[in-house]
Design a protein around this motif. Structure first.
Motif, PDB file in Angstrom:
ATOM      1  N   SER A  13       0.793  -1.191   0.203  1.00 21.30           N
ATOM      2  CA  SER A  13      -0.175  -0.142  -0.062  1.00 21.30           C
ATOM      3  C   SER A  13       0.891   1.076   0.084  1.00 21.30           C
ATOM      4  O   SER A  13       1.820   1.470   0.870  1.00 21.30           O
ATOM      5  N   SER A  14       0.625   2.289  -0.651  1.00 21.38           N
ATOM      6  CA  SER A  14       1.313   3.533  -1.071  1.00 21.38           C
ATOM      7  C   SER A  14       0.847   4.476   0.178  1.00 21.38           C
ATOM      8  O   SER A  14       1.924   5.178   0.665  1.00 21.38           O
ATOM      9  N   ALA A  15      -0.136   4.310   1.087  1.00 22.16           N
ATOM     10  CA  ALA A  15      -0.563   5.117   1.797  1.00 22.16           C
ATOM     11  C   ALA A  15      -0.100   4.639   3.378  1.00 22.16           C
ATOM     12  O   ALA A  15      -0.038   5.444   4.176  1.00 22.16           O
ATOM     13  N   VAL A  16      -0.013   3.481   3.493  1.00 25.84           N
ATOM     14  CA  VAL A  16       0.288   2.868   4.699  1.00 25.84           C
ATOM     15  C   VAL A  16       1.348   1.753   4.576  1.00 25.84           C
ATOM     16  O   VAL A  16       1.878   1.497   3.700  1.00 25.84           O
ATOM     17  N   GLU A  17       1.896   1.051   5.746  1.00 23.50           N
ATOM     18  CA  GLU A  17       2.583   0.022   5.864  1.00 23.50           C
ATOM     19  C   GLU A  17       2.013  -1.149   4.972  1.00 23.50           C
ATOM     20  O   GLU A  17       0.908  -1.135   4.823  1.00 23.50           O
ATOM     21  N   ASP A  18       3.132  -1.938   4.508  1.00 21.72           N
ATOM     22  CA  ASP A  18       2.406  -3.283   3.726  1.00 21.72           C
ATOM     23  C   ASP A  18       1.413  -3.784   4.742  1.00 21.72           C
ATOM     24  O   ASP A  18       1.805  -3.957   6.094  1.00 21.72           O
ATOM     25  N   ASP A  19       0.473  -4.736   4.228  1.00 27.50           N
ATOM     26  CA  ASP A  19      -0.545  -5.334   4.984  1.00 27.50           C
ATOM     27  C   ASP A  19      -0.219  -6.888   4.797  1.00 27.50           C
ATOM     28  O   ASP A  19      -0.466  -7.285   3.631  1.00 27.50           O
ATOM     29  N   ALA A  20       0.168  -7.638   5.885  1.00 33.93           N
ATOM     30  CA  ALA A  20       0.174  -9.094   5.794  1.00 33.93           C
ATOM     31  C   ALA A  20      -1.147  -9.782   6.509  1.00 33.93           C
ATOM     32  O   ALA A  20      -1.453  -9.326   7.502  1.00 33.93           O
ATOM     33  N   VAL A  21      -1.394 -10.702   5.863  1.00 35.84           N
ATOM     34  CA  VAL A  21      -2.570 -11.580   6.113  1.00 35.84           C
ATOM     35  C   VAL A  21      -2.187 -13.090   6.192  1.00 35.84           C
ATOM     36  O   VAL A  21      -1.924 -13.431   4.905  1.00 35.84           O
ATOM     37  N   THR A  22      -2.354 -13.682   7.148  1.00 39.65           N
ATOM     38  CA  THR A  22      -2.340 -15.064   7.185  1.00 39.65           C
ATOM     39  C   THR A  22      -3.453 -15.957   6.616  1.00 39.65           C
ATOM     40  O   THR A  22      -4.552 -15.403   7.430  1.00 39.65           O
ATOM     41  N   GLU A  38      -8.272 -19.138   3.285  1.00 40.00           N
ATOM     42  CA  GLU A  38      -8.855 -17.858   3.637  1.00 40.00           C
ATOM     43  C   GLU A  38      -8.375 -17.550   5.215  1.00 40.00           C
ATOM     44  O   GLU A  38      -7.907 -18.311   5.752  1.00 40.00           O
ATOM     45  N   ASP A  39      -8.677 -16.382   5.591  1.00 35.53           N
ATOM     46  CA  ASP A  39      -8.126 -15.734   6.731  1.00 35.53           C
ATOM     47  C   ASP A  39      -9.179 -16.152   7.774  1.00 35.53           C
ATOM     48  O   ASP A  39     -10.285 -16.976   7.562  1.00 35.53           O
ATOM     49  N   GLU A  40      -9.025 -15.747   9.011  1.00 34.47           N
ATOM     50  CA  GLU A  40      -9.861 -16.374  10.128  1.00 34.47           C
ATOM     51  C   GLU A  40     -11.378 -15.611  10.000  1.00 34.47           C
ATOM     52  O   GLU A  40     -12.349 -16.429  10.676  1.00 34.47           O
ATOM     53  N   THR A  41     -11.417 -14.583   9.200  1.00 34.43           N
ATOM     54  CA  THR A  41     -12.736 -13.993   9.212  1.00 34.43           C
ATOM     55  C   THR A  41     -13.485 -14.507   7.980  1.00 34.43           C
ATOM     56  O   THR A  41     -14.666 -14.256   7.892  1.00 34.43           O
ATOM     57  N   GLY A  42     -12.700 -15.231   6.817  1.00 38.80           N
ATOM     58  CA  GLY A  42     -13.359 -15.713   6.078  1.00 38.80           C
ATOM     59  C   GLY A  42     -13.506 -14.575   4.633  1.00 38.80           C
ATOM     60  O   GLY A  42     -14.023 -14.780   3.717  1.00 38.80           O
ATOM     61  N   ILE A  43     -12.966 -13.287   4.925  1.00 33.88           N
ATOM     62  CA  ILE A  43     -13.311 -12.339   4.096  1.00 33.88           C
ATOM     63  C   ILE A  43     -11.987 -12.334   2.911  1.00 33.88           C
ATOM     64  O   ILE A  43     -12.226 -12.219   1.737  1.00 33.88           O
ATOM     65  N   VAL A  44     -10.721 -12.605   3.337  1.00 31.85           N
ATOM     66  CA  VAL A  44      -9.738 -12.647   2.503  1.00 31.85           C
ATOM     67  C   VAL A  44      -9.565 -14.238   2.064  1.00 31.85           C
ATOM     68  O   VAL A  44      -9.378 -15.021   2.794  1.00 31.85           O
ATOM     69  N   ARG A  45      -9.875 -14.287   0.556  1.00 31.54           N
ATOM     70  CA  ARG A  45      -9.981 -15.646   0.019  1.00 31.54           C
ATOM     71  C   ARG A  45      -9.112 -15.803  -1.057  1.00 31.54           C
ATOM     72  O   ARG A  45      -9.066 -14.777  -1.922  1.00 31.54           O
ATOM     73  N   ALA A  46      -8.235 -16.823  -1.207  1.00 29.29           N
ATOM     74  CA  ALA A  46      -7.309 -17.106  -2.487  1.00 29.29           C
ATOM     75  C   ALA A  46      -7.190 -18.492  -2.947  1.00 29.29           C
ATOM     76  O   ALA A  46      -7.167 -19.427  -1.963  1.00 29.29           O
TER      77      ALA A  46
END
Length: 76
Positions: A13-22, A38-46
């Motif tokens: 991200s150019s506005a803030v620090e890099d965002d890491a998601v497990t 997916e992450d623990e919330t189920g929102i980030v899926r790949a």
């Protein structure tokens, strides 16, 4: 084929620090036949291939899906 249990997806991200998601492997497979993570919330899926190629999957409407720049296997 044996797939890792988890990965860290790193988004730049150019506005803030890099965002890491497990993300953790689920029992689902994506359109390419690779596991869905997916992450623990189920929102980030790949869907992540055995060559660490990432295809982000929408989990709801109105999502802007960025592509992670780095997909290192999470250290155990």
């Amino acid at each position: 084929m044996e797939y890792p249990e988890s990965y860290q997806l790193v988004f730049q991200s150019s506005a803030v620090e890099d965002d890491a998601v497990t993300v953790h492997r689920t029992a689902q497979s994506g359109a390419g036949g690779h596991p869905v993570y997916e992450d623990e919330t189920g929102i980030v899926r790949a869907e992540i291939s055995d060559h660490a190629e990432v295809r982000m999957l929408a989990s709801g409407g109105h999502q802007h899906l960025g592509t992670p720049l780095v997909v290192p296997e999470k250290a155990a």
